[in-house]
Design a protein around this motif. Structure first.
Motif, PDB file in Angstrom:
ATOM      1  N   ILE A  29      -4.108   3.627 -16.461  1.00 58.11           N
ATOM      2  CA  ILE A  29      -3.664   4.439 -17.191  1.00 58.11           C
ATOM      3  C   ILE A  29      -4.681   5.725 -17.800  1.00 58.11           C
ATOM      4  CG2 ILE A  29      -2.738   5.181 -19.707  1.00 58.11           C
ATOM      5  CD1 ILE A  29      -0.942   2.335 -19.425  1.00 58.11           C
ATOM      6  N   LEU A  30      -5.843   4.961 -18.184  1.00 61.73           N
ATOM      7  CA  LEU A  30      -6.882   5.986 -18.697  1.00 61.73           C
ATOM      8  C   LEU A  30      -7.604   6.664 -17.451  1.00 61.73           C
ATOM      9  CD1 LEU A  30      -9.141   3.524 -21.211  1.00 61.73           C
ATOM     10  CD2 LEU A  30      -7.506   5.685 -21.601  1.00 61.73           C
TER      11      LEU A  30
ATOM     12  N   THR B 150       0.910   5.281 -24.797  1.00 59.06           N
ATOM     13  CA  THR B 150       1.228   5.025 -23.241  1.00 59.06           C
ATOM     14  C   THR B 150       0.542   3.485 -23.000  1.00 59.06           C
ATOM     15  OG1 THR B 150       1.251   7.214 -22.736  1.00 59.06           O
ATOM     16  CG2 THR B 150       1.062   5.526 -20.813  1.00 59.06           C
ATOM     17  N   LEU B 151      -0.663   3.182 -23.726  1.00 61.35           N
ATOM     18  CA  LEU B 151      -1.282   1.944 -23.591  1.00 61.35           C
ATOM     19  C   LEU B 151      -0.584   0.931 -24.068  1.00 61.35           C
ATOM     20  CD1 LEU B 151      -5.109   3.063 -23.944  1.00 61.35           C
ATOM     21  CD2 LEU B 151      -3.771   2.593 -21.750  1.00 61.35           C
TER      22      LEU B 151
ATOM     23  N   ALA C 154       1.325  -2.481 -22.371  1.00 66.89           N
ATOM     24  CA  ALA C 154       1.238  -3.837 -22.964  1.00 66.89           C
ATOM     25  C   ALA C 154       2.440  -4.419 -23.019  1.00 66.89           C
ATOM     26  CB  ALA C 154       0.181  -3.914 -24.264  1.00 66.89           C
TER      27      ALA C 154
ATOM     28  N   THR D  21      -1.806   9.043 -25.431  1.00 68.21           N
ATOM     29  CA  THR D  21      -2.507   8.071 -24.440  1.00 68.21           C
ATOM     30  C   THR D  21      -2.486   6.583 -24.942  1.00 68.21           C
ATOM     31  OG1 THR D  21      -3.871   9.776 -23.689  1.00 68.21           O
ATOM     32  CG2 THR D  21      -4.540   7.424 -23.118  1.00 68.21           C
ATOM     33  N   LEU D  22      -2.858   6.436 -26.293  1.00 67.33           N
ATOM     34  CA  LEU D  22      -2.886   5.255 -27.146  1.00 67.33           C
ATOM     35  C   LEU D  22      -1.257   4.700 -27.019  1.00 67.33           C
ATOM     36  CD1 LEU D  22      -5.067   5.872 -29.909  1.00 67.33           C
ATOM     37  CD2 LEU D  22      -5.547   4.482 -27.934  1.00 67.33           C
TER      38      LEU D  22
ATOM     39  N   THR E 201      -3.574  -6.724 -19.189  1.00 65.12           N
ATOM     40  CA  THR E 201      -3.579  -5.389 -19.960  1.00 65.12           C
ATOM     41  C   THR E 201      -4.556  -4.462 -19.711  1.00 65.12           C
ATOM     42  OG1 THR E 201      -2.218  -6.450 -21.682  1.00 65.12           O
ATOM     43  CG2 THR E 201      -3.302  -4.430 -22.215  1.00 65.12           C
ATOM     44  N   ALA E 202      -5.845  -5.230 -19.491  1.00 63.89           N
ATOM     45  CA  ALA E 202      -7.244  -4.405 -19.002  1.00 63.89           C
ATOM     46  C   ALA E 202      -6.931  -3.580 -17.790  1.00 63.89           C
ATOM     47  CB  ALA E 202      -8.390  -5.321 -18.923  1.00 63.89           C
TER      48      ALA E 202
ATOM     49  N   VAL F 187      -4.690  -0.696 -18.526  1.00 65.73           N
ATOM     50  CA  VAL F 187      -5.535   0.242 -19.296  1.00 65.73           C
ATOM     51  C   VAL F 187      -6.398   0.937 -18.279  1.00 65.73           C
ATOM     52  CG1 VAL F 187      -7.625   0.314 -21.102  1.00 65.73           C
ATOM     53  CG2 VAL F 187      -5.386  -1.153 -21.670  1.00 65.73           C
TER      54      VAL F 187
END
Length: 178
Positions: free
Chosen positions: A17-18, A47-48, A52, A44-45, A10-11, A14
């Motif tokens: 995406i970020l 989308t994260l 995930a 954005t959150l 996931t990192a 992240v």
């Protein structure tokens, strides 16, 4: 083991995406007539969380596969199911339950709920819950049923993270015992 895989993978998602959203947000702040950092941050959150979901599904599926190649193929297959074939499945449900002609009242609510179980659709509902402006951009049937409210999209997405990870964890635990 499952939690570590999930957090690590996931990192990676992240960061990607970020990086993309930071670029898009920066360009939007400079060029757009109106830009809302709050709305952009919420989306954005979301989308994260959506990213995930697919990481969790992949990890859960991989717990049942003997090779990485098979697990990857299953994950891609599930992704295709959700993005390409889910609507076909819903049409088949419609044909089986109400026939080819859609009733004037629209799809039965239970079919709408089955549609909401798709992570992509759940993400749309969740976006409408978090970002009211998104409501004007999407067409979802309106319903008074509590299980078809926009906030349910967030619950469905959370369940798509928790359930595959729990299943994967249980599978890995059983494999460790044998």
């Amino acid at each position: 083991m499952v939690a570590g895989k999930f957090l690590g993978r996931t990192a990676v998602i992240v960061v990607a995406i970020l990086a993309g959203y930071a670029t898009a947000g920066g360009v939007s702040m400079i060029t757009a007539d109106s830009f809302s950092p709050g709305i952009f941050g919420l989306y954005t959150l979301l989308t994260l969380l959506y990213g995930a979901v697919y990481v969790a599904i992949g990890i859960g599926a991989s717990a049942f596969m003997k090779s990485r190649k098979t697990a990857f193929a299953i994950a891609i297959g599930l992704y295709m199911l959700f993005l390409l074939f889910w609507d076909v499945f819903l049409v088949l449900l419609q044909f089986a339950s109400v026939g080819q002609e859609l009733p004037e009242s629209g799809l039965p609510e239970w079919i709408q709920f089955v549609g909401l179980l798709n992570p992509a659709t759940a993400s749309g509902y969740a976006a409408r819950a978090l970002v009211p402006e998104f409501h004007a951009l999407t067409l979802f049937p309106e319903s008074d049923a509590f299980y078809l409210q926009n906030w349910v999209g967030l619950v469905v997405l959370a369940l798509w993270v928790v359930i595959p990870l729990a299943v994967g964890y249980a599978r890995f635990e059983r494999m460790d015992l044998h």
